[in-house]
Design an enzyme around this catalytic site. Structure first.
Site, short mmCIF file in Angstrom:
data_model
loop_
_atom_site.label_atom_id
_atom_site.label_comp_id
_atom_site.label_asym_id
_atom_site.label_seq_id
_atom_site.Cartn_x
_atom_site.Cartn_y
_atom_site.Cartn_z
N HIS A 147 -9.37 0.80 5.48
CA HIS A 147 -8.02 1.04 6.12
C HIS A 147 -8.32 1.79 7.34
O HIS A 147 -9.32 3.05 7.11
CB HIS A 147 -7.31 1.78 5.01
N LYS A 195 0.08 4.31 -0.28
CA LYS A 195 -0.70 5.39 0.50
C LYS A 195 -0.71 6.46 -0.39
O LYS A 195 -0.33 6.71 -1.81
CB LYS A 195 -0.27 5.73 1.85
N GLY A 244 2.46 2.35 10.71
CA GLY A 244 3.36 3.50 10.53
C GLY A 244 3.92 3.85 11.74
O GLY A 244 4.67 5.16 11.71
N SER A 290 3.74 -1.89 10.41
CA SER A 290 5.29 -1.67 10.62
C SER A 290 5.79 -3.23 10.29
O SER A 290 6.77 -3.44 10.88
CB SER A 290 5.41 -1.41 12.03
N GLU A 308 -4.90 -5.16 11.03
CA GLU A 308 -3.97 -4.13 11.08
C GLU A 308 -4.41 -3.53 12.40
O GLU A 308 -5.04 -2.36 12.46
CB GLU A 308 -4.20 -3.07 9.95
N ASN A 321 1.08 -1.14 -0.02
CA ASN A 321 0.31 -0.01 0.05
C ASN A 321 0.93 1.33 -0.01
O ASN A 321 1.53 1.69 1.01
CB ASN A 321 -0.92 0.03 1.24
N GLU A 364 -6.78 4.45 8.23
CA GLU A 364 -6.90 5.71 7.83
C GLU A 364 -7.91 6.55 7.39
O GLU A 364 -8.29 7.54 7.38
CB GLU A 364 -5.58 6.22 7.12
C1 PEP Z 1 -0.63 0.00 6.08
O1 PEP Z 1 -0.69 1.30 5.44
O2 PEP Z 1 -1.59 -0.78 5.79
C2 PEP Z 1 0.47 -0.32 6.72
C3 PEP Z 1 0.50 -1.52 7.36
O3 PEP Z 1 1.36 0.60 7.10
P1 PEP Z 1 2.97 0.52 7.68
O4 PEP Z 1 3.41 -0.68 7.03
O5 PEP Z 1 3.81 1.54 7.19
O6 PEP Z 1 2.92 0.27 9.12
#
Ligand code: PEP
Length: 252
Positions: free
Chosen positions: A97, A11, A175, A215, A169, A9, A99
């Site tokens: 997601h 983003k 992040g 992460s 997640e 992803n 976000e």
């Molecule tokens: C994500 O945006 O789905 C995600 C897992 O981000 P990150 O790997 O940067 O934590």
């Protein structure tokens, strides 16, 4: 047997040129040394989907969108429909997601509509769920995830439900550089698979891919993916560097 999947992803990162460059690099590395058993999905911004698609071997790498509208068409300025996403050649779409849930106030009802539209048109929804740190500290993480799944996707017929990919997640891990431990990930993935088994039967539960996101990187992916119920990853930051992304693909 369920699929191993690593999805990147991107983003709201990269411009068109740097996005194409990244896609070309990922494509080359995967062709040379990517684990052939892993399905790879690149999920760039909407504006780059067409170019990224044309920069990779589409037999090997699939493309997804980061979001879709909960409406099918019409006077919804700025929205992108599932039909548009499908028509450009993408196969996957991220739905829910954190976000989107947090910054754009997307509700479970909207996410249910988005998933329904995606399934109807033949896109694979990557449906995200996960708790905040506050909810985990209050020991509500299982009930939060259960409710997200109940409201978002557990109401579909079995044959539709089976087409969904789930991504767990935890919001506190996205992040932040603070990934869930392999034990925390396995515990939640096992919980989710158990819920699916109760609702749709054991065979369906065994066939659904449940990805971990938060992460995940080339250094911790192998420990996370070694767990029985972790079938891959939804990767944010580490998907923006081709070598790191390759490391995750090869972490099984
Ligand atoms: C994500 O945006 O789905 C995600 C897992 O981000 P990150 O790997 O940067 O934590």
């Amino acid at each position: 047997m369920r699929k191993k999947i690593v999805a990147g992803n991107w983003k709201m990162n990269t411009d068109l040129e740097s996005g194409k460059k990244l896609a070309v690099e990922v494509n080359q590395l995967i062709a040379e040394k990517g684990n052939p058993e892993v399905k790879v999905v690149l999920i760039p911004p909407f504006t780059h989907i067409f170019a990224v698609l044309n920069s990779v071997n589409s037999q090997r790498i699939e493309i997804g969108a980061q979001n879709c509208s909960s409406e099918s068409k019409g006077a919804f300025t700025g929205e992108v429909s599932v039909e548009m996403i499908k028509s450009i050649g993408a196969t996957h779409v991220i739905i829910g997601h954190s976000e989107r849930r947090n910054y754009f106030k997307e509700t479970d009802e909207m996410l249910n509509k988005k998933t329904k539209l995606s399934l109807e048109i033949g896109l694979t929804p990557i449906f995200c769920c996960g708790e905040t740190l506050e909810q985990r500290n209050a020991k509500n993480h299982f009930s939060v995830v259960e409710e997200q799944l109940n409201k978002g996707i557990f109401g579909f017929e079995k044959n539709d439900f089976e087409k969904i990919v789930i991504a767990y997640e935890p919001v506190w891990a996205i992040g932040t550089g603070l990934n869930a431990t392999p034990e925390q990930a396995q515990e939640m993935h096992f919980f989710i698979r158990n819920l699916i088994s109760k609702k749709f039967g054991n065979e369906t539960a065994e066939n659904i891919s449940i990805l971990y996101g938060g992460s995940c990187n080339a250094a911790n992916a192998s420990q996370l993916f070694a767990n029985q119920d972790v079938d891959g990853g939804l990767i944010g930051g580490a998907s923006l560097k081709a070598n790191d992304f390759l490391g995750i693909i090869n972490a099984f």
